[in-house]
Design a protein around this motif. Structure first.
Motif, PDB file in Angstrom:
ATOM      1  N   ASP A 182       1.479  -0.062  -3.500  1.00  0.00           N
ATOM      2  CA  ASP A 182       1.752  -1.362  -2.900  1.00  0.00           C
ATOM      3  C   ASP A 182       3.202  -1.777  -3.132  1.00  0.00           C
ATOM      4  OD1 ASP A 182      -0.932  -2.551  -1.764  1.00  0.00           O
ATOM      5  OD2 ASP A 182      -1.424  -1.520  -3.635  1.00  0.00           O
ATOM      6  N   LEU A 183       4.088  -0.999  -2.502  1.00  0.00           N
ATOM      7  CA  LEU A 183       5.519  -1.270  -2.531  1.00  0.00           C
ATOM      8  C   LEU A 183       6.013  -1.498  -1.108  1.00  0.00           C
ATOM      9  CD1 LEU A 183       6.731   1.636  -4.887  1.00  0.00           C
ATOM     10  CD2 LEU A 183       5.972  -0.658  -5.558  1.00  0.00           C
ATOM     11  N   LEU A 184       6.961  -2.421  -0.940  1.00  0.00           N
ATOM     12  CA  LEU A 184       7.609  -2.660   0.343  1.00  0.00           C
ATOM     13  C   LEU A 184       9.119  -2.604   0.152  1.00  0.00           C
ATOM     14  CD1 LEU A 184       7.753  -3.582   3.335  1.00  0.00           C
ATOM     15  CD2 LEU A 184       7.688  -5.944   2.476  1.00  0.00           C
ATOM     16  N   ASN A 188       3.616  -1.603  -9.740  1.00  0.00           N
ATOM     17  CA  ASN A 188       2.910  -1.846  -8.494  1.00  0.00           C
ATOM     18  C   ASN A 188       3.170  -3.260  -7.973  1.00  0.00           C
ATOM     19  OD1 ASN A 188       1.511   0.695  -9.047  1.00  0.00           O
ATOM     20  ND2 ASN A 188       0.330  -0.479 -10.548  1.00  0.00           N
ATOM     21  N   TYR A 189       2.887  -3.455  -6.679  1.00  0.00           N
ATOM     22  CA  TYR A 189       3.016  -4.756  -6.032  1.00  0.00           C
ATOM     23  C   TYR A 189       4.432  -5.309  -6.206  1.00  0.00           C
ATOM     24  CZ  TYR A 189      -2.069  -4.478  -5.827  1.00  0.00           C
ATOM     25  OH  TYR A 189      -3.348  -4.064  -5.589  1.00  0.00           O
ATOM     26  N   LEU A 190       5.384  -4.565  -5.664  1.00  0.00           N
ATOM     27  CA  LEU A 190       6.786  -4.961  -5.703  1.00  0.00           C
ATOM     28  C   LEU A 190       7.344  -4.969  -4.290  1.00  0.00           C
ATOM     29  CD1 LEU A 190       8.113  -2.761  -8.675  1.00  0.00           C
ATOM     30  CD2 LEU A 190       7.110  -5.057  -8.787  1.00  0.00           C
ATOM     31  N   LYS A 191       8.313  -5.879  -4.013  1.00  0.00           N
ATOM     32  CA  LYS A 191       9.033  -5.920  -2.748  1.00  0.00           C
ATOM     33  C   LYS A 191      10.526  -5.855  -3.025  1.00  0.00           C
ATOM     34  CE  LYS A 191       5.728  -8.686  -0.054  1.00  0.00           C
ATOM     35  NZ  LYS A 191       5.576  -9.928   0.772  1.00  0.00           N
ATOM     36  N   VAL A 223       2.822   2.504   0.437  1.00  0.00           N
ATOM     37  CA  VAL A 223       4.266   2.307   0.347  1.00  0.00           C
ATOM     38  C   VAL A 223       4.813   2.206   1.772  1.00  0.00           C
ATOM     39  CG1 VAL A 223       6.463   3.249  -0.465  1.00  0.00           C
ATOM     40  CG2 VAL A 223       4.371   3.599  -1.816  1.00  0.00           C
ATOM     41  N   THR A 224       5.580   1.157   2.050  1.00  0.00           N
ATOM     42  CA  THR A 224       6.133   0.926   3.384  1.00  0.00           C
ATOM     43  C   THR A 224       7.651   0.824   3.316  1.00  0.00           C
ATOM     44  OG1 THR A 224       4.158  -0.225   4.161  1.00  0.00           O
ATOM     45  CG2 THR A 224       6.202  -0.650   5.347  1.00  0.00           C
ATOM     46  N   PHE A 225       8.314   1.554   4.229  1.00  0.00           N
ATOM     47  CA  PHE A 225       9.750   1.431   4.454  1.00  0.00           C
ATOM     48  C   PHE A 225       9.931   0.802   5.830  1.00  0.00           C
ATOM     49  CE2 PHE A 225       9.145   4.928   1.547  1.00  0.00           C
ATOM     50  CZ  PHE A 225      10.134   4.740   0.602  1.00  0.00           C
TER      51      PHE A 225
END
Length: 288
Positions: free
Chosen positions: A111-113, A84-87, A147-149
């Motif tokens: 919580d990924l970007l 979790n919590y990675l960009k 999760v965001t792309f």
């Protein structure tokens, strides 16, 4: 931390470009801390999978990005399981030649970007991993969310060997929610360019946004079903706005569970759909 397939060495400390690590195996085995940055040398390629095992936190995500000049660093598959919590910024991931993984596989993460990344399926045929990007496709239940792309490219998903008409570009699967796809280019994928779908009555997909994307050329077209943006079975609360979608049998479709909205479709440009431009299907009771 710095990683270079061309000049690095895994015996180095990885703390500068001149003492970079070399392999993804080294990266995968290392325990990173919140706030760490892992930078891959531009122009380098790795015939390995990136499988990070560490998580950041809400204040300090772990960042995977690039340094130097040239093309995006290229890896052969990214696998994220319960991290979790990675960009991820400025990277490219291609389907492995042996089709042993998606370009990107996400399971049980939040919580990924993904920003300015390229995911290329190379039109490789496979039965196990036919989706270029797979969010939360798993036989047992687990959630992936937030999760965001953003500004990504997803292209060239290959067909299933057993069913050549099946495939998928960016696919949001059961147990996923609060997913954003924005300012992306998604094209030349088998069956559907991007969709949200669940095969389980117990684990729906919800709160999905497609915004300001360019989506085109779904195959097979125009001889069989092909979708641009598809709100599939057991998906609710979806927003489709500001997209350009063309050269798909059905550029935008809301599937036969649409009684469970709301679904908002607005301000899109939709061109060249051989079945329909925007298609909304009723359920088996005729409700919509």
């Amino acid at each position: 931390y710095y990683v270079s397939s061309s000049t690095g060495d895994d015996s180095n400390d990885g703390l500068s470009p001149s003492t970079a690590w070399q392999t993804l195996a080294k990266v995968n085995s290392f325990s990173f801390s919140p706030g760490d940055k892992v930078l891959f040398k531009r122009g380098d390629t790795w015939d390995e999978k990136l499988i990070p095992m560490s998580s950041g936190d809400s204040e300090s995500p772990i960042v995977f990005s690039a340094y130097g000049e040239g093309d995006r660093p290229l890896v052969r598959g990214i696998k994220l399981t319960k991290v979790n919590y990675l960009k991820f910024q400025g990277l490219q991931s291609n389907m492995p030649d042996d089709a042993s993984l998606n370009c990107l596989f996400i399971r049980g993460c939040h919580d990924l970007l993904f920003e300015d990344c390229v995911f290329d399926g190379l039109n490789i045929a496979t039965d196990g991993y036919h989706q270029a990007v797979s969010v939360n496709w798993a036989s047992d239940y687990t959630e992936s969310y937030n999760v965001t792309f953003r500004k990504c490219v997803v292209r060239n998903s290959g067909p299933m060997v057993s069913h050549p008409e099946y495939g998928g570009g960016l696919c949001i699967n059961k147990g996923s929610h609060d997913i954003i796809v924005e300012d992306c280019i998604i094209y030349d994928n088998i069956e559907v360019n991007t969709q949200a779908y669940s095969d389980s009555d117990s684990y729906w997909v919800y709160n999905v946004v497609w915004r300001n994307n360019v989506v085109y050329n779904t195959f097979p077209f125009p001889d069989d079903y092909s979708g641009g943006i598809n709100v599939g079975w057991r998906c609710k609360d979806a927003l489709i706005e500001g997209n350009l979608v063309y050269n798909c049998n059905t550029p935008i479709q809301v599937d036969s569970n649409c009684v469970y909205g709301p679904y908002i479709i607005r301000n899109n440009v939709v061109v060249n759909g051989s079945w329909a431009l925007i298609r909304v299907l009723a359920n088996s009771w005729g409700e919509c």
